[in-house]
Write a protein that holds these residues in place. Sequence first.
Motif, PDB file in Angstrom:
ATOM      1  N   HIS A   1      -5.968  -5.844  -2.246  1.00  0.00           N
ATOM      2  CA  HIS A   1      -7.228  -5.992  -1.494  1.00  0.00           C
ATOM      3  C   HIS A   1      -8.445  -5.528  -2.302  1.00  0.00           C
ATOM      4  CE1 HIS A   1      -6.269  -1.829  -0.614  1.00  0.00           C
ATOM      5  NE2 HIS A   1      -5.287  -2.150   0.187  1.00  0.00           N
TER       6      HIS A   1
ATOM      7  N   TYR B   1      -3.581   7.102  -0.654  1.00  0.00           N
ATOM      8  CA  TYR B   1      -2.987   7.841   0.460  1.00  0.00           C
ATOM      9  C   TYR B   1      -2.134   9.026  -0.002  1.00  0.00           C
ATOM     10  CZ  TYR B   1      -4.347   3.579   2.940  1.00  0.00           C
ATOM     11  OH  TYR B   1      -5.052   2.527   3.454  1.00  0.00           O
TER      12      TYR B   1
ATOM     13  N   CYS C   1       0.829  -1.210   0.000  1.00  0.00           N
ATOM     14  CA  CYS C   1       0.000   0.000   0.000  1.00  0.00           C
ATOM     15  C   CYS C   1       0.859   1.253   0.000  1.00  0.00           C
ATOM     16  CB  CYS C   1      -0.961   0.048   1.186  1.00  0.00           C
ATOM     17  SG  CYS C   1      -2.180  -1.253   1.176  1.00  0.00           S
TER      18      CYS C   1
ATOM     19  N   HIS D   1      -2.741   0.052  -3.962  1.00  0.00           N
ATOM     20  CA  HIS D   1      -4.012   0.408  -3.358  1.00  0.00           C
ATOM     21  C   HIS D   1      -4.501   1.557  -4.250  1.00  0.00           C
ATOM     22  CE1 HIS D   1      -6.309   1.509   0.591  1.00  0.00           C
ATOM     23  NE2 HIS D   1      -6.944   2.018  -0.461  1.00  0.00           N
TER      24      HIS D   1
HETATM   25 ZN   LIG Z   1      -4.157  -0.731   1.208  1.00  0.00          ZN
END
Ligand SMILES: [Zn+2]
Length: 453
Positions: free
Chosen positions: A223, A167, A93, A193
């Motif tokens: 994910h 993020y 991530c 991600h």
């Molecule tokens: Zn993640």
Amino acid sequence: LRIVINNGTLIDPGNNVNAKLNLAVENGIVSEIAAHPLKGDVELDAEGLVVAPGFIDLHIHEGAYIPEEDRFDTTIFECLLRMGVTTAVGGNCGIGTEDPGQYLAAVNQHGLPINLGMLVPHETLRLQVDETNRYLPAPDNMISKMQELADIYLSAGCLGISFGIRYIPGISHKELLEISRVVKKHHGFIAAHLRDDADQVMAAAAEFIEIGKVLQIPVQVSHIGSMAGFGQMREFLDMMDHQAASGLDITADCYPYDAFSTFIGATTYDDGFIERYGIGYDAIEVAEGPYRGHRLTEALFHELRKSSPRVLTIAHVMKEPEITMAMKHPRVMAASDGLINDRQGHPRVAGTFPRMIGEYVRERKLMTLSQAIEKMTVMPARRLGIRKGTLETGADADLTVFNPHMIKDKATFRDPLAPPQGIKWTFINGRLALQDGELLVSNAGKGIRPVST
Ligand SMILES: [Zn+2]
């Protein structure tokens, strides 16, 4: 020392094996596989048990390495070992350790409860070049510095680069492309991600996949359940099949739960998430601290986001049939996305792999045992480009032996680190590391490198 495991059923999907076979382990490798019972210094009886390659978890968030004390926080690695995981990959991530090269070196020096590979986390690169505003694109000179750093870490044994586009919303197409370019020379892969989820997920996927297509490098969607598990899964999986048919090496991972977990300060909870997920604040649970177990109210959300942005939350927001649809798809493998903060977190860190078998195979019959093992062994090994995940003569002796009638996850949102049941033995590099839930050896794991280096 020659350890033999007799009378078990060997299930090794990478070699198309599913048969009563006996196996010997010597000097860290599988030294013999035979139909007749074997002799050894130690003879284990696996009657009624399944002998599988050790499970591989290509998406975890590694415990901290504390350089001043020269030690690791091994809590997560112990949880993974108890689940039958023998190899995991950190740096996912886009986030993780400050120096993945130093981390791998320390793993090799001290050993860990399990084997560990690392990805180069993109945010780490940004922090090292002092590009700290996540909402802004990195200027060209910073991008070239990040490329140099990524090259160093990949040369030190990292398996690929991970991005947390969600993020770092400031990341530009150029930054994604130019940093990913470094992976090509090292024959690695990129994982992400994605930038957005739910009804925005297809556009977010297109942004990431474009990089793989332009550079002709493998891509891993991280994910997928928490990205497309809100009603977009069918379209997402069809898109992956379509891309694969036109030549892209694309796979995804998923954890078998319909709730995700992240910090309350994360950009995931920037304005608009209530509308995006179509939920109320009470769908979000606080996972640690004084409000642990409480569901959010609007007031508590704003208070915690301001006062304690590093508090973990559990968001009960995905649709369960979407998760199982993903997990059954042949391009999707199992991975925990395990993350522990102060011994708290999401039960996926201690339940994912046993749950695949106990819940998805035995209870709900969503897939065969061999299919589930494939998603937990050879599939992730192929994606990572490592020589693991199968059991033939000469293979690393990473094994998990379990009772297929008993194996079951016990971790819950109330007790997220509760160990599973039904795992009899786990071997790491030929050493018996776990027996009946008890950790016997805590340093048998080594740093994993790609096959090509
Ligand atoms: Zn993640």
